[in-house]
Design an enzyme around this catalytic site. Structure first.
Site, PDB file in Angstrom:
ATOM      1  N   GLY A   1    -160.786 -72.332   3.174  1.00  0.00           N
ATOM      2  CA  GLY A   1    -159.622 -72.830   2.607  1.00  0.00           C
ATOM      3  C   GLY A   1    -158.602 -72.968   4.095  1.00  0.00           C
TER       4      GLY A   1
ATOM      5  N   GLY B   1    -155.125 -73.936   5.848  1.00  0.00           N
ATOM      6  CA  GLY B   1    -153.621 -75.003   5.699  1.00  0.00           C
ATOM      7  C   GLY B   1    -152.489 -74.813   7.033  1.00  0.00           C
TER       8      GLY B   1
ATOM      9  N   GLY C   1    -152.968 -71.459   8.798  1.00  0.00           N
ATOM     10  CA  GLY C   1    -154.075 -70.849   8.985  1.00  0.00           C
ATOM     11  C   GLY C   1    -155.561 -71.049   8.140  1.00  0.00           C
TER      12      GLY C   1
ATOM     13  N   VAL D   1    -157.994 -69.118   5.095  1.00  0.00           N
ATOM     14  CA  VAL D   1    -158.005 -68.626   4.566  1.00  0.00           C
ATOM     15  C   VAL D   1    -159.684 -68.242   3.847  1.00  0.00           C
ATOM     16  CG1 VAL D   1    -157.544 -68.172   2.117  1.00  0.00           C
ATOM     17  CG2 VAL D   1    -155.956 -69.762   3.749  1.00  0.00           C
TER      18      VAL D   1
ATOM     19  N   LYS E   1    -155.619 -63.727   4.660  1.00  0.00           N
ATOM     20  CA  LYS E   1    -154.957 -65.388   5.530  1.00  0.00           C
ATOM     21  C   LYS E   1    -154.826 -65.186   6.728  1.00  0.00           C
ATOM     22  CE  LYS E   1    -152.358 -69.578   4.172  1.00  0.00           C
ATOM     23  NZ  LYS E   1    -150.984 -69.496   3.301  1.00  0.00           N
TER      24      LYS E   1
ATOM     25  N   ASP F   1    -143.232 -76.141   0.655  1.00  0.00           N
ATOM     26  CA  ASP F   1    -144.077 -76.729   0.747  1.00  0.00           C
ATOM     27  C   ASP F   1    -144.818 -76.703  -0.410  1.00  0.00           C
ATOM     28  OD1 ASP F   1    -145.516 -78.131   2.223  1.00  0.00           O
ATOM     29  OD2 ASP F   1    -147.042 -76.321   2.741  1.00  0.00           O
TER      30      ASP F   1
END
Ligand SMILES: *[C@@H]1O[C@H](CO)[C@@H](O)[C@H](O)[C@H]1NC(C)=O
Ligand SMILES: *[C@@H]1O[C@H](CO)[C@@H](O)[C@H](O)[C@H]1NC(C)=O
Length: 924
Positions: free
Chosen positions: A603, A605, A608, A610, A624, A722
């Site tokens: 993933g 975001g 950064g 993951v 992360k 968030d």
């Protein structure tokens, strides 16, 4: 003279209300300094003699009544704090407690705690708004000369109370067959056709019941009003027969259904469950002699309640007279929809003047030792420890008592060392058959040691440093479980019974000049020294640690209670626990090994990328790697890490540690097997394996708990900033945790907002925050509302296609549907009909509250959580509680887009059957 019987007692302090307005009225203004009379003529008395807690003034908006300007609050500890009120036995009362938080502690942490009446849990008070007064009421038959109203069990904030009111009834209107086994908790008391939003109470109602106006608008309260509903009123007095019926002013107004029906929908707090319900009717319109008004009650799915028809004038034997049909035991849902429908042979539509609905609350009969303990404490009327009130064990034990966990608990430990006790050892103690530990050291007790044979579980007895006389009783040797007996430094005499001299028993009898070993010579004394040295040092260290930390789990305390560990041990283990919490530091090579050199990307975001990893011990991790510009400097990174390492909650993705090496900033989290909620709602996965509605509710519950913890369990409050469906991660069992505190910043303590550069994700961003740049916990609530809408609809927060041509954003789209009553239009088609429409309604309404434009209009996350939990109950409990029928109706209606207003009473529904003799109505 009679008034003297109704005094209020804060034992050992005594209050005599002066010439009180009504006998049996007690109105305590908690935190007040002096007594006064309010505009209604009620005499308020202060609780300034109350020995516990602190007083505070609220910062509530002006215009509030005086009694809400002050309050009393209590520490959030393991104790309960009880007001003890004198009552007349065998008399019915209304007890009312009110709570206006008003940010009294300037922390904006909304308290959540329990209130109980005696041993019975009354309610959990959840404050969701600083300026809204929570009011709870209970009707009960007093069975003893005092009652205790106790606050305990704070899970957030500190328990507090604004007012406590007691109103005595003088008749039997609230008599039920169940009154010795059940209290009645007031759910609704409504004055229909009210002329203003103000409630009607004292002096119009001589018992000061609060009759709420039906024009007062609240969320999901008295909605779905049928068209043709009209207010009517009269100035003629209504013959209500007895004075505990609704007062004249309530009966003089009503609503009538000009089109033949009256319909309402309202949330009933505390339900589903069994309750007591009354409708109050009086004919207050002028009907000509050939006109009739006949109608029936209709409850969806409960045809048995439609058997009897009402003909007000006939039933009441005339106009301007009260007719009061009702049910003494009726099963009601949380969302009650009801209708009164005109009979075909009636010329006029139905009328409704007032209504009362109470929920039965089973009385907890309390701990088995309550009588003995009551007798014990009443022998020490001046001692602090004897004034704690309520049940010795329930809902939490007195501070000097431990109890077992039985339904009807027994006292297992008594700690009254160093309390200046005089006289004999109280005989009540020998009747506590569950007793395991007895601590009476360091008092001035005199007389002989009584026979403890009945307390067969006794393991530890401390009687040292008293002035006990007589012999060491032989009976002590019969206690099979006795391991420690301390009687040193008393005035005992005679010889030590042989049975007490064995290797299984620690016995100390030194310092008793006339007490001897049989074969005097070698003494077998083992002395145990409990070291308390250093306890204060430990305490200081702990306190320092608390400067920033999140609330420990309650379970921690519970464990302590069970083990009865000596105090030094408690502190010690606490500290060890705390020091473990400093963030773990991973080596870069360790991370490289675990991720096979950052091989599998799972993933990314804003902060950064993951990667998946697996540690040497097999533990799966999510790594992360923060992009270099995410954190301006080392300092911010280490701040963030120290924050993260202190936030632990089962609904927050666990932070395992960090790594700062070669200019890389890496955070290590637990790995969540089922990825993000987003993928499951509208990715390719969604069609493969749709998440059921109940599972969606559970996910919402989990996430809300995580957020609630950030908002209320941490000091200072943590605002996520968030929240979005891609930040809600799912574990192997599809339970949810909130992730990504990359944006979290500590809210500044004592101020309700933090100003900083607007960050967040489009579609989830609080519009108020966007404009004002003032960040509050309500900004998270907005984002959470969007997530709820995603859960309901299975649609993305922002989309060019999903919402037709008019909308791009889920919020206005959902709003337009809900406002036109078309909830079906927003329900995810993948859910088919596998849900109870009531629970979807609940969540939709709450979601709409969450996305209100202004933060102050939004509920707190705790309130949202409560609503989700109630929806889960509805979803799980519908069939159990025999609401199967209403379920069926909802499900049927889910097939076709039926308008809200009519959805509970679809035209096609066959009219009710009258053959079913299940429910017996009661009319007086
Ligand atoms: C009401 O009726 C139900 C079901 O018949 C029963 O279980 C309950 O004990 C009754 N009384 C009260 C006060 O709930
Ligand atoms: C016991 O009594 C003494 C003297 O009366 C007093 O100084 C002391 O504070 C009392 N201790 C407790 C725990 O009540």
């Amino acid at each position: 003279m009679a008034i003297l019987l109704f005094f209020l007692l804060f034992f050992p302090y005594l209050f005599l209300p002066s010439n009180a307005q009504m006998p049996g009225f007690v109105s305590i203004d908690c935190g007040a300094k002096e007594k006064y009379r309010d505009d209604l003529g009620l005499e308020w008395i202060p609780d300034n003699q109350f020995p516990y807690g602190e007083t505070a003034t609220t910062s509530a908006a002006s215009g509030n009544q005086k009694q809400y300007m002050t309050l009393r609050y209590f520490p959030a500890d393991n104790r309960k704090y009880c007001y003890i009120l004198n009552v007349m036995s065998r008399t019915r009362y209304l007890v009312r407690a009110t709570f206006l938080y008003g940010n009294f502690d300037s922390s904006n942490v909304y308290p959540k705690f329990d209130i109980s009446l005696g041993a019975t849990h009354w309610s959990t008070i959840v404050i969701s708004d600083a300026n809204t007064t929570e009011v709870i009421e209970l009707i009960f038959l007093a069975l003893s000369p005092t009652i205790s109203v106790c606050l305990s069990n704070a899970t957030t904030g500190q328990p507090f109370i604004s007012t406590l009111e007691l109103r005595q009834f003088n008749g039997s209107v609230y008599y039920t067959d169940f009154e010795t086994k059940f209290f009645m908790s007031v759910s609704a008391r409504i004055n229909f056709g009210a002329e203003s939003d103000d409630p009607i109470r004292y002096p119009d109602d001589p018992f000061d019941r609060i009759w709420e106006s039906d024009s007062l608008k609240r969320a999901n309260y008295l909605v779905d009003v049928a068209s043709g509903t009209t207010k009517v009123s009269t100035i003629r007095p209504i013959n209500v027969d007895k004075n505990e019926r609704p007062p004249n002013k309530v009966m003089q107004t009503a609503v009538v259904g000009r089109n033949g029906t009256l319909t309402y929908r309202l949330n009933l707090d505390g339900f589903p469950g069994f309750g007591w319900a009354r409708s109050y009717f009086a004919e207050i319109e002028d009907l000509s002699s050939n006109e009739t008004r006949k109608f029936r009650l209709r409850l969806p799915g409960m045809p048995e309640y439609s058997r009897d028809s009402v003909n007000v004038q006939e039933n009441a034997q005339g106009r301007y007279r009260l007719y009061e049909p009702g049910y003494d035991n009726i099963s009601l849902p949380f969302v009650l929809s009801f209708a009164f429908i005109k009979s075909s042979d009636s010329s006029r539509g139905p009328i409704l003047n007032a209504m009362e609905i109470n929920k039965y609350l089973q009385i907890n009969s309390g701990s088995q030792d309550a009588t003995q303990m009551g007798s014990l404490t009443s022998s020490y009327p001046l001692a602090d420890w004897a004034q704690e009130g309520g049940d010795p064990c329930l809902p939490v034990p007195w501070s000097w008592v431990h109890c077992n966990l039985d339904m009807q608990p027994r006292v297992t430990s008594i700690t009254l060392s160093g309390k200046n006790l005089t006289g004999n050892i109280p005989s009540e103690l020998t009747k506590l058959t569950g007793l395991i530990e007895l601590w009476l050291a360091g008092n001035s007790l005199t007389g002989p040691i009584p026979d403890f044979t009945g307390c067969t579980n006794l393991k530890i007895i401390h009687l040292e440093n008293n002035r006990l006389t007589g012999v060491l009783p032989q009976s002590l040797a019969n206690l099979q479980n006795l391991r420690e007996l301390y009687v040193q430094n008393n005035l005992l005499s005679g010889t030590v019974p042989r049975g007490l001299l064995n290797d299984n028993l620690v016995l100390n009898y030194s310092g008793n000049l006339n007490l001897h070993h049989e074969s005097s010579g070698k003494k077998r004394i083992k002395i145990i020294i409990f070291s308390v040295v250093g306890a204060s040092v430990l305490f200081l260290a702990t306190a320092a640690y608390f400067l920033f930390m999140c609330r420990r789990k309650k379970a921690h305390y519970k464990e302590e209670k069970k083990t009865n560990a000596p105090p030094t041990q408690k502190l010690g283990s606490f500290l060890i626990d705390a020091t473990v919490e400093s963030a773990h530091c991973f080596g870069l090579s360790e991370i490289e090994d675990a991720t096979a050199n950052f091989e599998k990307r799972i993933g990314s975001g804003g902060y950064g990328v993951v990667y998946y990893g697996k540690l040497k011990d097999g533990k799966e991790i999510a790594v992360k790697v923060l992009s270099t510009n995410s954190f301006q400097g080392k300092r911010e990174f280490s701040n963030e890490v120290s924050l993260l390492s202190r936030i632990h909650h089962r609904n927050l993705v666990a932070f395992l540690g960090h790594c700062e090496e070669k200019g890389r900033n890496i955070l290590v989290y637990e790995f969540m097997h089922n990825g993000t909620l987003k993928e499951h709602l509208y990715g390719p996965l969604a069609h493969e394996r749709t998440i059921s509605w109940i599972n969606r509710l559970e996910i919402a519950e989990d996430a809300a708990k995580g957020i609630e913890y950030l908002h209320t369990g941490c000091v200072p409050t943590v605002i996520h900033r968030d929240l979005k469906s891609s930040n809600i991660l799912l574990d192997m069992h599809m339970r949810a945790k909130v992730s990504d505190f990359g944006l979290s910043k500590l809210a500044v303590e004592g101020s309700s907002h933090v100003s900083s550069i607007v960050r967040g994700t489009v579609g989830y961003l609080d519009p108020e925050y966007y404009v004002s740049q003032q960040l509050t916990d309500k900004s998270d609530v907005y984002s959470f509302g969007v997530i709820l809408l995603e859960l309901i609809s299975g649609r993305e927060a922002i989309s060019n296609e999903s919402f037709g041509t008019n909308y791009r954003n889920i919020v206005p789209w959902a709003k337009s549907h809900v406002e036109s009553g078309n909830i079906q239009g927003i329900i995810d088609p993948l859910l088919h009909t596998d849900f109870d429409i009531q629970s979807v309604w609940k969540i939709t309404e709450k979601a709409m509250m969450c996305v209100q434009p202004y933060g102050r209009m939004r509920p707190s996350i705790s309130e949202v959580l409560k609503e989700i939990q109630e929806a889960i109950l509805i979803e799980r409990g519908g069939s159990e509680l025999g609401e199967g029928n209403s379920d069926t109706i909802s499900r049927t209606s889910a097939h076709s887009p039926i308008n809200v207003g009519s959805r509970e009473f679809p035209e096609a529904e066959p009219f009710v059957s009258f053959d079913d003799p299940i429910a017996v109505p009661i009319a007086r």
